[in-house]
Design an enzyme around this catalytic site. Structure first.
Site, short mmCIF file in Angstrom:
data_model
loop_
_atom_site.label_atom_id
_atom_site.label_comp_id
_atom_site.label_asym_id
_atom_site.label_seq_id
_atom_site.Cartn_x
_atom_site.Cartn_y
_atom_site.Cartn_z
N LEU A 624 -37.32 1.94 -30.99
CA LEU A 624 -36.33 2.89 -31.49
C LEU A 624 -36.39 4.24 -30.79
O LEU A 624 -35.40 4.94 -30.69
CB LEU A 624 -36.51 3.10 -33.01
CG LEU A 624 -36.29 1.85 -33.88
CD1 LEU A 624 -36.45 2.20 -35.35
CD2 LEU A 624 -34.93 1.22 -33.64
N LYS A 695 -40.86 -4.55 -34.31
CA LYS A 695 -42.10 -5.26 -34.65
C LYS A 695 -43.25 -4.34 -35.08
O LYS A 695 -44.27 -4.83 -35.55
CB LYS A 695 -42.55 -6.09 -33.45
CG LYS A 695 -41.73 -7.38 -33.28
CD LYS A 695 -42.35 -8.24 -32.20
CE LYS A 695 -41.72 -9.62 -32.16
NZ LYS A 695 -42.30 -10.41 -31.04
N GLY A 698 -47.75 0.76 -34.25
CA GLY A 698 -48.82 1.71 -34.56
C GLY A 698 -50.20 1.16 -34.28
O GLY A 698 -51.13 1.92 -34.01
N GLU A 699 -50.36 -0.12 -34.34
CA GLU A 699 -51.70 -0.68 -34.27
C GLU A 699 -51.99 -1.50 -33.02
O GLU A 699 -53.11 -1.54 -32.54
CB GLU A 699 -51.96 -1.51 -35.54
CG GLU A 699 -52.26 -0.57 -36.69
CD GLU A 699 -52.07 -1.15 -38.07
OE1 GLU A 699 -50.92 -1.45 -38.41
OE2 GLU A 699 -53.05 -1.30 -38.79
#
Lengths: 732, 329
Positions: A624, A695, A698-699
């Site tokens: 995004l 999807k 952050g990790e």
């Protein structure tokens, strides 16, 4: 797709943060507020025999001293694992039992912070001390099977038999240390009671969870509790729960009938909240000479507290990453006298993939197969654990694009074969993966007659760009410029949002925002097509589309009108719709994938490792915002480099006490440690994972980094380091 | 933090008088170490005497070397032309210390007074620490001691001296000028810090009513060809695992005089005259450097977690000597 999505829009909260006008939880003030300071236990195991608070009570400015003897009554909080938000099942100051060093034994409230701090030092406790259980390593014999949410074990075929008969075997133990989140902003709370209504400013990744638990603990309706958390200075999972200080601050405020501020110190952040537990992991791989895996065995032990069982689910990625007919994985825990561990950036995957991806590298060396090739040989075309098709998967493209950009094909295979002057150079790689989750979330979208729009969802922004990407998403869907959209978040007065964890916030909240946009456009459409004054009068609803802040006839942009004109003509100041998004698609297995390629240089005499170059390719659905996404990847990779080379919590084995609870001795990378990091966005369209095709990012950035570094160190030096971090003594 | 009184001294005499008045007075300059320790209640002075108004921050070349005022900031000292040109090890040691923000605040005199990073010392809730609480024992010997000393330790204390600058100063024959009620005196840098022995609470030769006024460093060929090498777990803002301050005066390839001191491994800045003796008169070579390094570490007494420091310190010395001699850069 319009220009809104994907582009590197600046953070909507950037100006407030860099100019200091953003107010974080502990910066809030309230009239007549008192400052609370916590007193920690200095022993790790035993009982409080007596506690002397007389001097503290007489100390200037002190309003109250609260211990187990006078702690206000609280109902048990529901833990996160039980569907609530509490980090521990124990309530603060509950009884005399001491389970870990740093456990709160008292709270001092005073008119100033300085007075509270000075008085807290005057409290004297005497203990009946027991010998503590300090480390996993000393007590691994007591490990008991335990799963995080589901069962501890996963099985396919007969892993033991397949391993026994495998042509080529790797069977090693990998270790990762305890780590602490060490987000920049410590936990902080300001609690204000007005009668039986409670307002809490809390630095939180999960405001609705905190709200629910506070209502239960203090026996008031959920609607009477408001939790605000508009700005969060990082969390990494540590703020997804309500830790004991939250309940204690609120209880104190109620008892005193005065607002209470409580902020944890850096040192207290090592014992007042969870940590990533240490792990010991056996990985056994069996393969044919062709490199095809015939068996994977992954057994993990992690530490937990004496009173809760938090499991680091190290085996989750192992179950789905490679195609092997035979697999056995199990997770176990060992109780020690430390606090309850918790989620930390990619819990499970981060330590688990260090073990698995190190083992894959060891197998590649043994087979004399290129590490990328070995992974391609074992590529899983469908989810091998549940047989479902992937919602989308572009892992091969990640290997390809990452490897090309890095120059992987120029790698000389032998260890110690690449040099730069006297430095040993090593190239290593590892895969990355993280599941795509979604949880129920709600949002409202309100279009105002002046052409602006307000989007609301009680999401959390802890620096990852939530507020920015949701603004972009709404702008894209409404056809309204971002500058005319306000996204409101971080407040339980707003529609429900889930915990900002598991890399699922964008998918969850974004799906709700999209649904609400569709809803509000439908309402506008209904108004227009029934309105004789509208150019769209009597147009079938399915022939009306929106774009550029207008409704128009499908295929004819000219025939239509602006949102504003519809509202104005109906004397409506605004029009609003709410949408409650729910996760749906069970037919697919949804995961993001990636591949890291890392170059290290190692001084052969002084054994210092420098990570000189990282190229990481990620396929994570729709991106995004390229700018905030890149920052997420850079942060994850940087944290991974820290994990590989320096990060660890030191625990004294005799005393079960942490000895490096500060930023000078708990090492995270400084700027000088981080050189070139280049994230690559592998294009991917996912039509199944969730309505907006994202999807979560952050990790995944941290997952696999430590293995890629360790694999590069092996390539450089010929030394395999299986226990993190890779410090100098392990390479001398 | 415990409440305390605060005053500002307008002269050295005033500072000394204030110190002599007792009340557990402490001088404060940059405060980068003292305030931390006060927050941890390791230091609980009744009174702080701020000396930042004193005119002691000058750095000047003298006929015999350089004189650094005790209030000169670490950053100013590191950047000074004379220090950089004639005492590079001093400049390098300073620049490898702490962070820019800390170096801008911390004074040179205060740097010598900074206290150990031993975690058992820095947290008063650990019952046993002979340095903090004489006779209470040592938690580090049986505990977390990866960062601790291997030279100059005793059964009472194994805490490492944390300063980089003090190591370079010890190597280059620095002299510390102090002033007290009985007047001024000079203390050799190598004698300034004390071995822990049975009284690790006594850390330096400065009396309770004395103030450091300046630091003198003599000019010498081995000072001009000097170097400070620091090995640590991350690239910046981290204390040394091992470090070496070395200086060589060369006559062609022959070593006329040598200076070797070690950091990160000693309970005090560790000057090795034995290593210097090995080097002096020899021709530069890796073998000679290694022999010097072996000699410097001869008395090393490693703990459970820091055995690696013995070999690492040797390699640090060898690398520093290689660099300074031009064998390798």
């Amino acid at each position: 797709m319009s220009a809104n999505i994907g582009k590197g829009m600046d953070r909507v909260d950037g100006r407030a943060k860099v100019t200091g006008t953003a107010r974080f939880a502990a910066e809030n003030k309230s009239p007549n507020m008192v400052y609370a300071v916590l007193v920690p236990s200095s022993i790790a195991s035993g009982k409080i025999k007596s506690i002397d608070t007389a001097a503290a009570e007489k100390s200037p400015g002190v309003v109250a001293v609260i211990t187990h003897l006078n702690v206000p009554k609280m109902q048990k909080a529901k833990t996160f694992m039980a569907g609530g938000a509490a980090g521990e099942s124990r309530m603060p100051l509950e009884g005399t039992e001491i389970h870990h060093s740093g456990q709160h034994i008292a709270l001092v409230a005073a008119n100033t912070f300085e007075q509270a701090t000075a008085a807290a030092m005057l409290i004297r406790a005497s203990y009946e001390e027991r010998k503590p259980r300090a480390t996993l390593g000393r007590h691994r014999g007591d490990a008991t099977p335990k799963g995080m949410f589901g069962p501890p074990e996963a099985k396919r075929g007969d892993a033991a038999a397949a391993f026994a008969s495998a042509d080529v075997k790797i069977d090693e133990v990998y270790r990762t240390p305890i780590e602490h989140h060490n987000m920049l902003e410590p936990h902080g709370i300001v609690a204000v009671w007005e009668g039986d209504r409670l307002t809490v400013h809390d630095s939180s990744q999960y405001i609705f969870g905190v709200q629910t638990d506070l209502a239960e603990v203090f026996s008031i309706p959920v609607e009477s509790v408001r939790v605000l958390s508009p700005y969060v200075g990082g969390g990494f999972g540590c703020k997804g729960e309500a830790w004991p200080h939250v309940f204690l601050a609120v209880a104190t405020a109620r008892k005193l009938q005065r607002p209470v501020k409580l902020a944890l110190t850096r040192k207290q952040l090592f014992t007042s909240n969870g940590h990533r537990p240490g792990t010991e992991q056996r990985v056994a791989l069996g393969s044919g000479r062709d490199g095809k895996l015939t068996s994977i065995i992954h057994e993990s032990i992690s530490n937990t507290s004496m009173f809760d069982a938090f499991v680091e689910p190290c085996t989750v990625a192992t179950q789905m990453l490679y195609a092997t007919p035979n697999l056995h994985s199990i997770t176990k825990v060992v109780s020690v006298n430390l606090g309850t561990p918790t989620f930390m950036r990619a819990p499970g995957e981060t330590p688990g993939m260090f073990a698995l991806e190190s083992a894959l590298d060891e197998l590649a060396w043994k087979l004399k197969i290129d590490p990328v090739q070995l992974r391609l040989i074992n590529h899983a075309d469908t989810d091998p654990q549940n047989g479902k098709p992937w919602s989308s998967k572009s892992l091969k493209q990640c290997y390809q694009q990452g490897g090309d950009r890095f120059g992987w094909s120029k790698r000389k295979a032998e260890p110690r074969s690449m040099r730069d002057g006297r430095l040993l150079v090593g190239w290593g790689m590892a895969s990355a993966t993280y599941p795509t989750y979604q949880q129920p979330a709600s949002a409202t979208v309100k279009i105002l007659a002046d052409g602006r729009a307000v989007v609301r969802s009680g999401a959390q922004e802890m620096g990852m760009g939530t507020a920015t990407v949701q603004t972009q998403l709404a702008a894209e869907l409404l056809g309204i410029p971002e500058s005319n959209i306000r996204f409101e978040y971080g407040d339980t007065k707003l529609p429900n949002a889930p915990v900002a964890g598991g890399s699922m916030q964008t998918a969850s909240v974004g799906s709700a925002v999209q649904g609400a946009v569709f809803g509000v456009i439908k309402k506008l459409t209904d108004l227009a097509i029934r309105d004789t004054a509208s150019p769209l009068y009597r147009t079938p609803a399915d022939q009306v589309v929106s774009g550029g802040g207008r409704l128009h006839l499908k295929g004819n942009r000219e025939r239509g009108e602006s949102f504003s004109s519809i509202l104005t003509r109906h004397y409506l100041p605004s029009i609003e719709a709410q949408f409650d998004a729910k996760p749906g698609n069970e037919k697919y297995s949804a995961h993001a994938f990636g591949a890291h390629f890392i170059e290290v240089a190692v001084d052969p005499d002084l054994a210092r490792v420098e990570v000189r170059r990282v190229v990481s390719a990620f396929a994570a659905g729709r991106i995004l915002n390229a700018k905030t996404a890149r920052s997420q990847y850079l942060g994850g990779i940087t944290q991974g480099i820290g994990m590989a080379l320096m990060e660890q919590t030191h625990v004294d084995e005799n005393l079960a006490r942490i000895t490096n609870a500060n930023f000078a001795e708990y090492l995270v990378p400084v700027n000088a440690d981080i050189r070139s990091i280049e994230p690559i966005f592998v294009e991917e369209v996912d039509k199944h994972a969730n309505p907006i095709g994202v999807k979560g990012i952050g990790e995944i950035g941290i997952v696999g980094v430590a293995a890629a570094v360790a694999n590069a160190v092996y390539h450089a030096t010929g030394k395999r380091v299986r226990d993190l971090p890779i410090t100098i003594e392990k390479l001398l | 933090m415990q409440p305390f009184e605060y005053s500002r001294a307008r002269s050295t005499g005033e500072a000394v008088t204030a110190l002599s008045a007792g009340r557990q007075s402490k001088l404060v300059a940059g405060g980068t170490n003292l305030l931390d320790l006060m927050k941890e209640h390791v230091e609980t002075p009744g009174r702080l005497i701020d000396i930042n108004d004193l005119s002691m921050s000058g750095i000047e070349a003298t006929s015999t070397g350089v004189r650094i005022g005790a209030l000169a900031r670490m950053s100013d000292t590191a950047a000074h032309d004379v220090i950089r040109a004639r005492f590079p090890a001093l400049s390098e040691a300073l620049l490898l210390s702490a962070s820019p923000q800390l170096r801008n605040m911390a004074s040179i005199g205060g740097n010598l007074m900074q206290r150990t990073r031993c975690p058992y010392f820095r947290d008063i809730s650990f019952a046993a620490c002979n340095k903090r609480n004489p006779g209470s024992g040592c938690s580090a010997i049986s505990g977390e001691n990866r960062m601790h000393a291997i030279l100059g330790t005793s059964d009472a204390c194994i805490a490492t001296h944390p300063s980089d600058f003090a190591v370079a100063l010890a190597a280059l024959d620095g002299v510390i000028q102090v002033s007290g009620p009985k007047g001024a005196r000079d203390i050799a840098a190598v004698d300034f810090h004390l071995l822990p022995g049975n009284s690790p609470n006594r850390e330096h030769a400065l009396a309770a009513d004395e103030i450091i006024t300046a630091i003198l460093v003599p000019a010498a060929a081995h000072a001009e060809r000097s170097h400070y090498l620091k090995v640590r777990d991350r690239a910046s803002y981290e204390f040394a695992l091992t470090s070496a301050a070395v200086g060589l005066a060369l006559d062609g390839t022959t070593i006329r005089s040598a200076r070797v001191a070690l950091g990160g491994v000693g309970t005090k800045p560790w000057r090795s005259r034995e290593a210097e003796a090995v080097l002096t008169g020899k021709s530069i070579s890796d073998a000679v450097f290694r022999e010097a390094a072996e000699t410097a570490l001869k008395g090393a007494r490693p703990q459970r977690q820091n055995g690696f420091k013995v070999e690492l310190a040797k390699r640090t010395i060898v690398r520093a000597l290689q660099t300074v001699s031009g064998v390798r850069t």
